[in-house]
Motif scaffolding. Structure first.
Motif, PDB file in Angstrom:
ATOM      1  N   LEU A  72       0.823  -1.208   0.000  1.00  0.00           N
ATOM      2  CA  LEU A  72       0.000   0.000   0.000  1.00  0.00           C
ATOM      3  C   LEU A  72       0.859   1.261   0.000  1.00  0.00           C
ATOM      4  CD1 LEU A  72      -2.757  -1.075   2.555  1.00  0.00           C
ATOM      5  CD2 LEU A  72      -2.795  -1.232   0.058  1.00  0.00           C
ATOM      6  N   GLY A  73       1.890   1.288   0.841  1.00  0.00           N
ATOM      7  CA  GLY A  73       2.747   2.462   0.921  1.00  0.00           C
ATOM      8  C   GLY A  73       3.463   2.745  -0.381  1.00  0.00           C
ATOM      9  N   ALA A  74       3.952   1.692  -1.043  1.00  0.00           N
ATOM     10  CA  ALA A  74       4.668   1.885  -2.301  1.00  0.00           C
ATOM     11  C   ALA A  74       3.735   2.374  -3.401  1.00  0.00           C
ATOM     12  CB  ALA A  74       5.341   0.576  -2.720  1.00  0.00           C
ATOM     13  N   GLY A  75       2.483   1.927  -3.374  1.00  0.00           N
ATOM     14  CA  GLY A  75       1.533   2.417  -4.356  1.00  0.00           C
ATOM     15  C   GLY A  75       1.294   3.905  -4.212  1.00  0.00           C
ATOM     16  N   VAL A  76       1.169   4.373  -2.972  1.00  0.00           N
ATOM     17  CA  VAL A  76       0.993   5.805  -2.718  1.00  0.00           C
ATOM     18  C   VAL A  76       2.234   6.572  -3.178  1.00  0.00           C
ATOM     19  CG1 VAL A  76       0.682   7.556  -0.941  1.00  0.00           C
ATOM     20  CG2 VAL A  76      -0.610   5.410  -0.814  1.00  0.00           C
ATOM     21  N   MET A  77       3.421   6.043  -2.873  1.00  0.00           N
ATOM     22  CA  MET A  77       4.656   6.704  -3.300  1.00  0.00           C
ATOM     23  C   MET A  77       4.747   6.821  -4.813  1.00  0.00           C
ATOM     24  SD  MET A  77       7.459   4.989  -0.726  1.00  0.00           S
ATOM     25  CE  MET A  77       8.818   5.624  -1.711  1.00  0.00           C
ATOM     26  N   ALA A  78       4.338   5.765  -5.525  1.00  0.00           N
ATOM     27  CA  ALA A  78       4.426   5.792  -6.986  1.00  0.00           C
ATOM     28  C   ALA A  78       3.557   6.888  -7.576  1.00  0.00           C
ATOM     29  CB  ALA A  78       4.013   4.433  -7.555  1.00  0.00           C
ATOM     30  N   ASP A  79       2.433   7.193  -6.940  1.00  0.00           N
ATOM     31  CA  ASP A  79       1.561   8.263  -7.429  1.00  0.00           C
ATOM     32  C   ASP A  79       2.033   9.640  -6.984  1.00  0.00           C
ATOM     33  OD1 ASP A  79      -0.180   6.672  -8.863  1.00  0.00           O
ATOM     34  OD2 ASP A  79      -1.582   6.384  -7.210  1.00  0.00           O
ATOM     35  N   ARG A  80       2.552   9.750  -5.767  1.00  0.00           N
ATOM     36  CA  ARG A  80       2.928  11.064  -5.229  1.00  0.00           C
ATOM     37  C   ARG A  80       4.342  11.474  -5.640  1.00  0.00           C
ATOM     38  NH1 ARG A  80       0.552  11.621   0.958  1.00  0.00           N
ATOM     39  NH2 ARG A  80      -1.671  11.625   0.383  1.00  0.00           N
ATOM     40  N   LEU A  81       5.320  10.594  -5.416  1.00  0.00           N
ATOM     41  CA  LEU A  81       6.710  10.916  -5.744  1.00  0.00           C
ATOM     42  C   LEU A  81       7.035  10.651  -7.199  1.00  0.00           C
ATOM     43  CD1 LEU A  81       8.608   9.451  -2.639  1.00  0.00           C
ATOM     44  CD2 LEU A  81       7.794  11.795  -3.008  1.00  0.00           C
ATOM     45  N   GLY A  82       6.373   9.656  -7.791  1.00  0.00           N
ATOM     46  CA  GLY A  82       6.680   9.241  -9.150  1.00  0.00           C
ATOM     47  C   GLY A  82       7.154   7.813  -9.185  1.00  0.00           C
ATOM     48  N   ARG A  83       7.082   7.202 -10.364  1.00  0.00           N
ATOM     49  CA  ARG A  83       7.490   5.788 -10.508  1.00  0.00           C
ATOM     50  C   ARG A  83       9.005   5.627 -10.315  1.00  0.00           C
ATOM     51  NH1 ARG A  83       2.112   6.627 -10.901  1.00  0.00           N
ATOM     52  NH2 ARG A  83       1.198   6.160 -12.946  1.00  0.00           N
ATOM     53  N   ARG A  84       9.757   6.514 -10.963  1.00  0.00           N
ATOM     54  CA  ARG A  84      11.224   6.395 -10.945  1.00  0.00           C
ATOM     55  C   ARG A  84      11.801   6.575  -9.544  1.00  0.00           C
ATOM     56  NH1 ARG A  84      15.502  10.101 -12.266  1.00  0.00           N
ATOM     57  NH2 ARG A  84      17.253   9.086 -13.339  1.00  0.00           N
ATOM     58  N   PRO A  85      11.441   7.619  -8.787  1.00  0.00           N
ATOM     59  CA  PRO A  85      11.965   7.731  -7.417  1.00  0.00           C
ATOM     60  C   PRO A  85      11.581   6.546  -6.539  1.00  0.00           C
ATOM     61  CG  PRO A  85      11.001   9.816  -8.118  1.00  0.00           C
ATOM     62  CD  PRO A  85      10.631   8.810  -9.148  1.00  0.00           C
ATOM     63  N   SER A 196       7.634   8.450 -15.822  1.00  0.00           N
ATOM     64  CA  SER A 196       6.513   8.222 -16.737  1.00  0.00           C
ATOM     65  C   SER A 196       5.175   8.642 -16.164  1.00  0.00           C
ATOM     66  CB  SER A 196       6.437   6.725 -17.091  1.00  0.00           C
ATOM     67  OG  SER A 196       6.040   5.961 -15.952  1.00  0.00           O
ATOM     68  N   ARG A 197       5.147   9.125 -14.936  1.00  0.00           N
ATOM     69  CA  ARG A 197       3.876   9.487 -14.314  1.00  0.00           C
ATOM     70  C   ARG A 197       3.180  10.555 -15.147  1.00  0.00           C
ATOM     71  NH1 ARG A 197       3.858  12.350  -8.487  1.00  0.00           N
ATOM     72  NH2 ARG A 197       5.203  13.709  -9.728  1.00  0.00           N
ATOM     73  N   PRO A 198       1.940  10.296 -15.564  1.00  0.00           N
ATOM     74  CA  PRO A 198       1.235  11.280 -16.405  1.00  0.00           C
ATOM     75  C   PRO A 198       1.063  12.608 -15.679  1.00  0.00           C
ATOM     76  CG  PRO A 198       0.106   9.157 -16.424  1.00  0.00           C
ATOM     77  CD  PRO A 198       1.147   9.080 -15.349  1.00  0.00           C
ATOM     78  N   GLU A 199       1.220  13.701 -16.425  1.00  0.00           N
ATOM     79  CA  GLU A 199       1.016  15.034 -15.862  1.00  0.00           C
ATOM     80  C   GLU A 199      -0.473  15.279 -15.663  1.00  0.00           C
ATOM     81  OE1 GLU A 199       3.272  17.121 -14.848  1.00  0.00           O
ATOM     82  OE2 GLU A 199       4.973  15.892 -15.493  1.00  0.00           O
ATOM     83  N   ARG A 200      -0.807  15.940 -14.576  1.00  0.00           N
ATOM     84  CA  ARG A 200      -2.203  16.281 -14.322  1.00  0.00           C
ATOM     85  C   ARG A 200      -2.577  17.508 -15.162  1.00  0.00           C
ATOM     86  NH1 ARG A 200      -4.035  13.854  -9.521  1.00  0.00           N
ATOM     87  NH2 ARG A 200      -2.357  12.829  -8.352  1.00  0.00           N
ATOM     88  N   PRO A 201      -3.608  17.425 -15.987  1.00  0.00           N
ATOM     89  CA  PRO A 201      -4.018  18.593 -16.790  1.00  0.00           C
ATOM     90  C   PRO A 201      -4.393  19.764 -15.894  1.00  0.00           C
ATOM     91  CG  PRO A 201      -5.109  16.585 -17.540  1.00  0.00           C
ATOM     92  CD  PRO A 201      -4.434  16.255 -16.249  1.00  0.00           C
ATOM     93  N   ALA A 202      -3.953  20.953 -16.272  1.00  0.00           N
ATOM     94  CA  ALA A 202      -4.226  22.136 -15.449  1.00  0.00           C
ATOM     95  C   ALA A 202      -5.712  22.432 -15.361  1.00  0.00           C
ATOM     96  CB  ALA A 202      -3.491  23.346 -16.026  1.00  0.00           C
ATOM     97  N   THR A 203      -6.465  22.039 -16.394  1.00  0.00           N
ATOM     98  CA  THR A 203      -7.896  22.341 -16.425  1.00  0.00           C
ATOM     99  C   THR A 203      -8.748  21.198 -15.888  1.00  0.00           C
ATOM    100  OG1 THR A 203      -8.030  21.493 -18.691  1.00  0.00           O
ATOM    101  CG2 THR A 203      -7.608  23.864 -18.395  1.00  0.00           C
ATOM    102  N   ALA A 204      -8.112  20.132 -15.435  1.00  0.00           N
ATOM    103  CA  ALA A 204      -8.865  18.958 -14.995  1.00  0.00           C
ATOM    104  C   ALA A 204      -9.584  19.235 -13.685  1.00  0.00           C
ATOM    105  CB  ALA A 204      -7.937  17.766 -14.828  1.00  0.00           C
ATOM    106  N   ASP A 205     -10.725  18.590 -13.516  1.00  0.00           N
ATOM    107  CA  ASP A 205     -11.462  18.677 -12.271  1.00  0.00           C
ATOM    108  C   ASP A 205     -10.662  18.015 -11.162  1.00  0.00           C
ATOM    109  OD1 ASP A 205     -13.479  17.529 -10.192  1.00  0.00           O
ATOM    110  OD2 ASP A 205     -14.623  19.057 -11.275  1.00  0.00           O
ATOM    111  N   ARG A 206     -10.532  18.674 -10.030  1.00  0.00           N
ATOM    112  CA  ARG A 206      -9.715  18.153  -8.937  1.00  0.00           C
ATOM    113  C   ARG A 206     -10.219  16.788  -8.458  1.00  0.00           C
ATOM    114  NH1 ARG A 206      -6.103  20.077  -5.256  1.00  0.00           N
ATOM    115  NH2 ARG A 206      -6.082  19.109  -3.196  1.00  0.00           N
TER     116      ARG A 206
END
Length: 479
Positions: A72-85, A196-206
């Protein structure tokens, strides 16, 4: 089939995948080439250190518990910090903890570091799976996951054979060798793999881009798939947990078990890629139902195995289930995962295998000791039937076709343009046709058992009977 046709089929199997995928594939292969702890820790503790089977079982449980926590912790890290870190942190931490484990002598210290190894070694899986989903187009994902599974089996098979020889010379050399190769993986990731983490679109709904663990855990269909994955993991892990014990109780030698289980590796080598070519564009619902039934009844047939040939037949049946299930299941997991929550979703999926690695030895030991092996094999058939029914019910209404994804945002790697265009803004290179790494798959349990000394194999059977083995099936379970 002619040689030219075989060459054409092989080229089609590896063509069209991004260069970044092949570096990730190489990292997976190198990582599995160094896999020593998952295969030989139980033997190290009982034969080299002289500890009891009960203590080895405790260490195995703590190793599995560490994997449960980190999923669970690694999944959160992959989304927050990025896949590579996340990959770099996981692999360098794994290298340090594995090397440290080789020098531990006090039983409390060994148990504590083994739990740390389980935690760090399992932490890279959600990031690898999320990165693969990021960089591979939807229509190619089943093939990509199949090739990655091939690398897992190939690397683990080679490492098991080599580690068996190393263990006869020095267990410490095995621990240090795994640490060194894991560091090589970190170097490959650092030098060759972009984020490779996709960038969040600036106009996307939060609300569309903010994904939490609560989002995953309340996703009913996805959690149903995770639960079914857990049931299948319980079944598949009996190949290294209960099967050697049951064969030993029937009077078969460790070498007989090695011969039978080697079929698993041979079939994966021969069939993984061609079977994937046949199934990659077929309905995943039917494939998962079929694989669940083959797994359950393949192990269920073991109750009637009275000869080596019948044992071999059961291995053939459930190996076909393994070949079909692995890439199909991973493709389904990606389809049900929102782009900006892939790390968390993959982490929860990894949790299903970690939990099975923790519970499968306990389940096998209890049922065999109190009711007999026949009841365990019957239970596998029942579990497989329940899983098949679960897949059929949960996946009703799922869009057809591998490209009909339920993702919430576009893939990180767009389809190749029809004409020359400016360099894409995504951090992942455009798809190209690299010179694919050569090799074929193997299987961890096949080669590990076939090459281990008779005394060591007997000790493994004794350990697994009491729920002590750190199962090799768990070693190749995740990508």
């Amino acid at each position: 089939m002619s040689i030219a046709a075989l060459r054409r089929a092989a080229k089609e199997s590896v063509s069209g995948l991004p260069r970044a995928f092949w570096w990730l594939w190489t990292s997976t292969l190198v990582n599995r080439l160094g896999a020593f702890v998952a295969t030989y820790t139980a033997l190290y503790l009982t034969l080299e250190r002289g500890y009891s089977a009960s203590y080895a079982g405790l260490v195995a449980a703590l190793h599995g518990l560490g994997g449960v926590v980190s999923s669970l912790g690694a999944g959160v890290m992959a989304d927050r910090l990025g896949r590579r870190p996340t990959l770099l942190i996981a692999q360098t931490s794994t290298a340090a903890s594995v090397a440290l484990l080789g020098f531990m002598e006090h039983p409390v210290a060994i148990a504590a570091v083994a739990s740390l190894v389980g935690m760090t070694s399992n932490a890279s899986r959600p990031a690898v799976q999320a990165m693969m989903a990021d960089i591979v187009r939807p229509e190619d994902r089943v093939r990509a996951f199949s090739l990655n599974y091939w690398a897992i089996n190939l690397g683990f098979a080679i490492s098991s054979a080599g580690a068996g020889l190393v263990a006869e010379y020095s267990y410490l050399a095995g621990f240090l060798g795994e640490a060194a190769l894991t560091l090589v993986c970190a170097v490959v990731v650092f030098v060759k793999l972009p984020e490779s983490r996709p960038e969040r679109p600036a106009t996307a709904d939060r609300a569309e881009t903010e994904i939490s663990l609560g989002t995953v855990l309340t996703d009913g269909r996805y959690m149903g798939v995770v639960g079914l994955s857990f049931l299948l993991a319980l079944i598949f892990m009996q190949s290294s947990v209960a099967l050697p014990v049951a064969m030993g109780m029937d009077g078969w030698s460790p070498s007989d078990y090695g011969f039978v289980i080697a079929l698993n590796g041979v079939l994966i080598v021969a069939l993984q890629i061609p079977v994937t070519r046949l199934i990659e564009h077929r309905d995943p619902r039917r494939l998962l139902v079929l694989s669940a039934l083959l797994a359950g009844y393949g192990f269920g047939l073991t109750a009637f195995a009275g000869s080596l040939g019948l044992y071999a037949l059961t291995v053939v049946v459930w190996t076909l289930a393994e070949i079909v299930n692995s890439p199909t299941q991973m493709g389904l997991v990606v389809r049900l995962s929102p782009v900006h929550g892939r790390g968390r979703y993959q982490g929860v999926h990894t949790l299903s295998w970690s939990a099975a690695a923790l519970l499968a030895p306990l389940m096998a030991g209890y049922v065999i000791d109190h009711f007999g092996a026949a009841w365990l094999w019957a239970s596998c058939a029942v579990i497989g039937t329940v899983a098949a029914l679960g897949y059929w019910l949960l996946m009703r209404g799922l869009p057809d076709g591998p490209a009909a994804s339920v993702e919430h945002a576009p893939s990180a790697v767009p389809a190749p343009p029809a004409a020359p265009a400016p360099a894409p803004v995504e951090p992942v290179p455009a798809a190209s046709v690299p010179a694919a790494p050569a090799g074929g798959p193997g299987t961890a349990t096949a080669t590990a058992t076939a090459t281990a000394a008779t005394a060591a194999a007997t000790a493994t059977a004794t350990d697994t009977a009491t729920g002590t083995g750190i199962g090799t099936a768990a070693g190749k379970a995740g990508v």
